[in-house]
Write a protein that holds these residues in place. Structure first.
Motif, mmCIF file in Angstrom:
data_model
loop_
_atom_site.group_PDB
_atom_site.id
_atom_site.type_symbol
_atom_site.label_atom_id
_atom_site.label_comp_id
_atom_site.label_asym_id
_atom_site.label_seq_id
_atom_site.Cartn_x
_atom_site.Cartn_y
_atom_site.Cartn_z
ATOM 1 N N PRO A 124 0.830 -1.208 0.000
ATOM 2 C CA PRO A 124 0.000 0.000 0.000
ATOM 3 C C PRO A 124 0.870 1.265 0.000
ATOM 4 N N SER A 125 0.233 2.389 -0.171
ATOM 5 C CA SER A 125 0.933 3.674 -0.194
ATOM 6 C C SER A 125 1.522 3.987 1.175
ATOM 7 N N THR A 128 -1.094 5.246 3.572
ATOM 8 C CA THR A 128 -1.886 4.166 4.161
ATOM 9 C C THR A 128 -1.115 3.483 5.282
ATOM 10 N N SER A 168 -4.179 -0.237 -0.684
ATOM 11 C CA SER A 168 -4.348 1.083 -0.065
ATOM 12 C C SER A 168 -5.810 1.434 0.153
#
Length: 187
Positions: A124-125, A128, A168
Motif C-alpha cells: 500500500p501507499s 496508508t 491502499s
C-alpha cells in the motif's frame, strides 16, 4: 464442517509487505475464509514468545534480534510441516525483505525444505502505512521514519516476479478476494 487437504492447499502461503501493510489482518481473514482447515501463523507473534531478553528490532538489528528471528522462523517451519502433514493449509505473515539475506525468502525456502512456497506482497501507499501504523500500540507502533525506511527496503519486490497487491483503498474482504485471484483460487 470443513474438509481437509486439497491440491490447492499443498503450499505454504507467505504474505509480506511493510509494517502496516495489513499482513496479519489479511492472513487471518484469508485463513478464516477457506473451505478447508487453515492455520495462520504470524512471525511477530512467535517472536513475542520471548518475554525476558526480547530483542526488539526497533532498538537496532543485532545478533540477538537476528537469532530470535531465525528461531521463530524455524519454529514456524516445524509447525507448518506438522499442520500440513495433518491436512491443514498454512498461511504465514512476515516482513520478508527482497535484498536482505537475514530475513529473505531464501531463508524461508531453506527452513521449509520440500514444502512449496507461494509469496504475495502487500504494497500500500506510504500514507496508508502511516495511518494504519498510528492505530498500533506497544512495540509494534513504529516511527514515521521507520515506516518509510521499511517501505523503501520493501520496494524491491516491485521489480521481482511476485504477485503484488496495492491494498491502499481495499477493504479486508476485497483484499481476500484479490489474494484468491492472484493465487488462482476460486472460492
Amino acid at each position: 464442517m470443513k474438509t481437509q487437504g486439497t491440491a490447492e492447499d499443498s503450499f505454504v502461503l507467505l504474505i509480506t509487505g511493510p509494517a502496516g501493510a495489513g499482513k496479519s489482518t489479511l492472513a487471518d481473514s484469508w485463513a478464516k475464509s477457506r473451505s478447508t482447515p487453515t492455520v495462520h501463523i504470524s512471525l511477530d507473534d512467535v517472536r513475542d514468545w520471548v518475554k525476558s531478553g526480547y530483542a526488539n528490532p526497533e532498538d537496532g538489528w543485532n545478533a540477538v534480534a537476528e537469532q530470535q528471528y531465525h528461531m521463530a522462523r524455524r519454529c514456524i517451519a516445524l509447525a507448518v510441516r506438522e499442520y500440513m502433514s495433518a491436512g491443514y493449509a498454512c498461511v504465514v505473515d512476515d516482513a520478508i525483505f527482497p535484498d536482505w539475506d537475514a530475513v529473505s525468502l531464501q531463508g524461508w525456502e531453506r527452513d521449509l525444505g520440500d514444502i512449496a512456497v507461494r509469496l504475495v506482497v502487500l504494497m500500500p501507499s506510504i500514507e496508508t502505512l502511516e495511518k494504519r501504523n498510528s492505530r498500533r500500540t506497544g512495540h509494534r507502533l513504529l516511527s514515521s521514519e521507520t515506516i518509510g525506511i521499511i517501505r523503501e527496503q520493501m520496494s524491491g519486490w516491485v521489480e521481482r516476479d511476485v504477485p503484488l497487491i496495492d491494498n491502499s483503498s481495499m477493504s479486508v474482504e476485497d483484499t481476500v478476494r484479490g489474494l484468491d485471484a492472484v493465487l488462482g483460487l476460486g472460492e
